[in-house]
Design a protein around this motif. Structure first.
Motif, short mmCIF file in Angstrom:
data_model
loop_
_atom_site.label_atom_id
_atom_site.label_comp_id
_atom_site.label_asym_id
_atom_site.label_seq_id
_atom_site.Cartn_x
_atom_site.Cartn_y
_atom_site.Cartn_z
N THR A 184 66.83 -26.24 58.45
CA THR A 184 66.96 -25.97 59.88
C THR A 184 67.89 -24.79 60.12
O THR A 184 67.67 -23.98 61.03
CB THR A 184 67.52 -27.21 60.61
N ARG A 185 68.92 -24.69 59.29
CA ARG A 185 69.93 -23.64 59.43
C ARG A 185 70.54 -23.38 58.06
O ARG A 185 70.65 -24.30 57.24
CB ARG A 185 70.99 -24.09 60.42
N ARG A 223 66.73 -33.06 60.21
CA ARG A 223 67.52 -31.85 60.46
C ARG A 223 68.36 -31.55 59.22
O ARG A 223 69.19 -32.35 58.81
CB ARG A 223 68.41 -32.04 61.69
#
Length: 290
Positions: free
Chosen positions: A86-87, A44
């Motif tokens: 992921t972001r 992540r």
């Protein structure tokens, strides 16, 4: 006669050593907890683009217009293309930067204006996310031409080097005349690709003190990927002599004995360090559009 330290100097030295030891122990504990709770590795990934308005060398730099768009927006648009993130968020302390980024569709996290550097701004942003990440990538806001492939390569380098807490890309200089510029940070690496040192001066140097056209000098690019557990420790590590002398955050990592993996990439453009760099970035954009 050898110089001696007075009682206050001894106290400061002991406190610095204790703080460093505590930070190292905290990192080891965090890594142990992470290893126990995750069997999939550093999967992540949070991308953070730190952006502050009050730069001493170039005030308002994130909002400087480059071929019709604010620089910070161009950087965000490039980073958004990376496949490993992921972001992705912009971390700023300024409402003008926030407005410009949100107008372009970027997610923005407001951080404290007193935060002293981009690394700690990334840590602050990560704490505000409300979810857990394994890797935090610091995408410098003054790299409007950063290739998303470089972000992906940097993330994968850290994922594939479990003994490293940090990864960063380097690229061969295209013009050795730039090797002596203090605004271009140089890096030397060992034969396994781990960073040995960074400097604003020419490294490695030679007896003549001028660039050697037969040597491949490496330019450090404005991108870092951190192990998320280590990032929580970084700000608690005492500042180090070479870090302060060179004014380079990454040297603190090396001086405290942590491993840093580099990945060599092809990169055609430098970042925007001063107003004069804007024209050269626009020239590269114009060439790509032609």
């Amino acid at each position: 006669r050898a110089p001696t330290m007075d009682r206050l100097e001894w106290k400061h030295a002991v406190c610095a050593v204790a703080a460093g030891a505590a930070a190292v122990q905290a990192y080891r504990l965090a890594r142990a907890c992470w290893s126990a709770s995750s069997g999939t590795g550093r999967t992540r990934v949070l991308g953070v683009i730190p952006a502050r308005y009050a730069s001493s060398r170039f005030p308002g730099k994130p909002l400087v217009m480059i071929a019709g768009k604010p620089m910070i927006v161009r950087t965000y648009e490039q980073a958004k293309k990376a496949k490993t993130l992921t972001r992705l968020v912009v971390a700023t302390d300024d409402a003008r930067i926030k407005a410009a980024c949100e107008a372009a569709g970027a997610e923005v996290v407001m951080t404290d204006a007193a935060i002293p550097n981009g690394t700690e701004r990334c840590e602050s942003a990560a704490e505000k996310m409300g979810e857990t990440f394994d890797v935090v990538v610091n995408v410098q806001g003054d790299e409007p031409l950063i290739e998303p492939e470089i972000i992906d390569a940097c993330v994968r380098a850290l994922q594939e080097a479990p003994d490293a807490v940090y990864s960063t890309p380097v690229t061969p200089f295209k013009d050795n005349k730039e090797v002596t510029l203090s605004s271009r940070v140089k890096c030397v690496v060992d034969n396994r690709g781990y960073a040995m040192y960074f400097s604003r001066g020419m490294i490695p140097n030679n007896k003549r003190g001028v660039p050697d056209d037969d040597h491949e000098y490496l330019l450090h690019l404005g991108l870092q990927a951190y192990d998320a557990a280590f990032l929580k420790v970084y700000s608690r590590l005492p500042a180090t002599p070479c870090q302060l002398q060179e004014d380079l955050e990454q040297l603190k990592v090396l001086e405290h004995g942590y491993k840093m993996k580099t990945v060599k990439v092809a990169h055609a453009a430098h970042g925007v360090d001063e107003p004069a760099d804007v024209a050269s970035i626009e020239a590269i954009l114009a060439k790509h559009r032609a």
